[in-house]
Design a protein around this motif. Structure first.
Motif, PDB file in Angstrom:
ATOM      1  N   PRO A  34     -13.485   0.705  -2.726  1.00  0.00           N
ATOM      2  CA  PRO A  34     -12.759   0.111  -3.851  1.00  0.00           C
ATOM      3  C   PRO A  34     -11.683   1.035  -4.400  1.00  0.00           C
ATOM      4  CG  PRO A  34     -14.860   0.978  -4.616  1.00  0.00           C
ATOM      5  CD  PRO A  34     -14.804   1.214  -3.129  1.00  0.00           C
TER       6      PRO A  34
ATOM      7  N   LYS B  86      -9.803  -0.922   2.974  1.00  0.00           N
ATOM      8  CA  LYS B  86     -10.312  -2.001   2.106  1.00  0.00           C
ATOM      9  C   LYS B  86     -11.410  -2.777   2.817  1.00  0.00           C
ATOM     10  CE  LYS B  86      -5.838  -2.701  -0.199  1.00  0.00           C
ATOM     11  NZ  LYS B  86      -4.694  -3.628  -0.366  1.00  0.00           N
ATOM     12  N   ASP B  87     -11.203  -3.033   4.111  1.00  0.00           N
ATOM     13  CA  ASP B  87     -12.191  -3.791   4.887  1.00  0.00           C
ATOM     14  C   ASP B  87     -13.518  -3.047   5.012  1.00  0.00           C
ATOM     15  OD1 ASP B  87     -10.301  -5.759   5.216  1.00  0.00           O
ATOM     16  OD2 ASP B  87      -9.696  -5.126   7.234  1.00  0.00           O
TER      17      ASP B  87
ATOM     18  N   ASN C  83       0.848  -1.208   0.000  1.00  0.00           N
ATOM     19  CA  ASN C  83       0.000   0.000   0.000  1.00  0.00           C
ATOM     20  C   ASN C  83       0.877   1.249   0.000  1.00  0.00           C
ATOM     21  OD1 ASN C  83      -2.222  -1.797   0.368  1.00  0.00           O
ATOM     22  ND2 ASN C  83      -1.865  -1.748   2.564  1.00  0.00           N
TER      23      ASN C  83
ATOM     24  N   LYS D 150      -5.305  -1.422   4.589  1.00  0.00           N
ATOM     25  CA  LYS D 150      -6.112  -2.632   4.767  1.00  0.00           C
ATOM     26  C   LYS D 150      -7.418  -2.297   5.473  1.00  0.00           C
ATOM     27  CE  LYS D 150      -6.021  -7.293   6.736  1.00  0.00           C
ATOM     28  NZ  LYS D 150      -7.370  -7.144   7.359  1.00  0.00           N
TER      29      LYS D 150
ATOM     30  N   ARG E 181      -5.118   2.493  -0.695  1.00  0.00           N
ATOM     31  CA  ARG E 181      -5.959   2.253   0.486  1.00  0.00           C
ATOM     32  C   ARG E 181      -5.203   1.413   1.500  1.00  0.00           C
ATOM     33  NH1 ARG E 181      -9.930  -1.567  -2.322  1.00  0.00           N
ATOM     34  NH2 ARG E 181      -7.935  -2.168  -3.228  1.00  0.00           N
TER      35      ARG E 181
END
Length: 424
Positions: free
Chosen positions: A50, A45-46, A9, A42, A40
């Motif tokens: 997108p 993302k969770d 990332n 993590k 992004r």
């Protein structure tokens, strides 16, 4: 064996290196004009954010979950990238910079070295000195390195040391049976549809197809990919090829209607093109200027135009290029439109010391050369755009609103080398 060093990332990691309080928080980095999400964490993302998500559509979600959003800090990312490349490449004789956050290392010949421990040391040093976390995938081919790297990122709890090596047929088979065909390096979206129609869903399925079928669907590229997935090296490390053109283009944060405002932007782009030409010791023989309106605003009249001029003598002078850019802009600008984007492109390069001069045209390049060198030296010493043409207002052209006062101060005193990568 090859190793792929891939920054995790990357843009977000750079932000965290700048501000440690962002660790374990949802963070996104936005593109030019703060338009779309380009990196992004993590945690982000969770939350279901997108890649390439339009920022304005996720404002409520950002607010609800306290997602930290930042304008892209291109200068910082360039600096961190060069740090990572310098550290990793110091461990090998041959390497390939694949992108701003990835590079391949050639570990061939490391017979008496434990490659896993060696790469673990590289990873730890990068984290310690550059404060950037990386994943390292090791394999006999570049394509399998991509697979190994993906496994590290998909299963961080299993490979918490951040290094994985695909060095046996059993490991390779297991990995390919897990990997979706769409995640194979070199397989595009259109090809995925054809693959699925033929019953190819995993990378391993592709290896079971007859050679004739692979050649028909993918050509010689497909056969190379098959061999790479089998562990038979087909792709060697590439050295960076010289640029064939230089383009400086920007979308404006707000649509511009005044001629002088657009002209100032375009002349600034011309200045940056000439700086990059001098940096690589080349001159251009062709200049193009373009402008266009916002194609998504159907309620406004649309206009786009471009014009190219071939120069009588190759040049990298900011003064000469600035004059040509202004003339081209005057020829294509039309009143009454809301302009969203503009740019300058220079191409048809020749080495600075191999210029062929037109006998019937005045050559002012050599007259400007001492001034240009002095200007470049001052900007290198005191920071970008400290010395500039009178037509430039000194504003940044990136269109970044969400910048901290500290970073703005950093930019004013920035003496980092020019970015070697495209960010837009």
């Amino acid at each position: 064996m090859y190793a792929l060093v891939d920054c995790n990332n990357f843009f977000v990691s750079c932000e965290r290196a700048l501000d440690s309080s962002l660790e374990n928080k949802a963070v996104v980095v936005l593109s030019n004009n703060d338009g779309c999400v380009v990196s992004r964490s993590k945690e982000a993302k969770d939350l279901g954010i997108p890649m390439a998500a339009p920022a304005f559509k996720y404002k409520e979600l950002f607010k609800q979950h306290d997602v930290k959003s930042f304008s892209a800090k291109f200068e910082l990312y360039n600096f961190k990238s060069q740090q990572v490349i310098k550290i990793a490449s110091s461990y090998v004789l041959e390497f390939e910079t694949y992108s701003i956050d990835e590079l391949f290392l050639n570990l061939t010949g490391f017979k008496y070295v434990n490659i896993y421990d060696y790469c673990l040391e590289i990873r730890k040093r990068i984290k310690k000195e550059a404060d950037i976390p990386v994943s390292i995938g090791i394999a006999p081919t570049k394509t399998l390195c991509k697979v190994a790297n993906r496994i590290v990122k998909e299963f961080p709890e299993k490979f918490n040391e951040g290094v994985y090596i695909l060095n046996t047929p059993e490991k390779i088979e297991k990995a390919l049976k897990w990997l979706n065909i769409g995640d194979v390096w070199g397989i595009g979206r259109r090809l995925v549809v054809k693959m699925n129609d033929a019953g190819v869903y995993k990378a391993w399925d592709l290896l079971q197809k007859p050679e004739m079928w692979v050649r028909k669907i993918m050509g010689i590229h497909g056969m190379r990919m098959i061999n790479e997935l089998k562990g038979i090296r087909q792709l060697e490390l590439d050295s960076p090829s010289p640029k064939k053109s230089i383009a400086v283009t920007r979308s404006f944060m707000q649509m511009l209607t005044k001629k002088d405002d657009v002209l100032e932007r375009v002349e600034t782009f011309g200045m940056y093109c000439s700086e990059r030409l001098r940096k690589q010791n080349t001159c251009c023989k062709m200049i193009t200027v373009f402008v266009h309106t916002n194609r998504f605003r159907k309620d406004l009249p649309e206009y786009r135009n471009a014009k190219t001029q071939i120069l009588p003598n190759p040049t990298n002078s900011s003064i000469i290029i600035g004059r040509v850019v202004k003339d081209l802009f005057e020829a294509i600008f039309e009143e009454g439109f809301h302009y969203k984007k503009a740019g300058v492109i220079v191409n048809d390069f020749v080495p600075e010391d191999q210029r062929l001069i037109n006998l019937f045209e005045e050559d002012t390049q050599n007259q400007h050369l001492p001034v240009m060198k002095a200007m470049d030296a001052m900007n290198k010493k005191y920071g970008k755009d400290k010395v500039r043409l009178g037509s430039m207002n000194g504003q940044n052209t990136w269109g970044r609103a969400q910048m901290s006062p500290e970073y703005e101060a950093f930019l004013k005193n920035n003496i980092l080398p020019e970015a070697n990568f495209r960010f837009h």
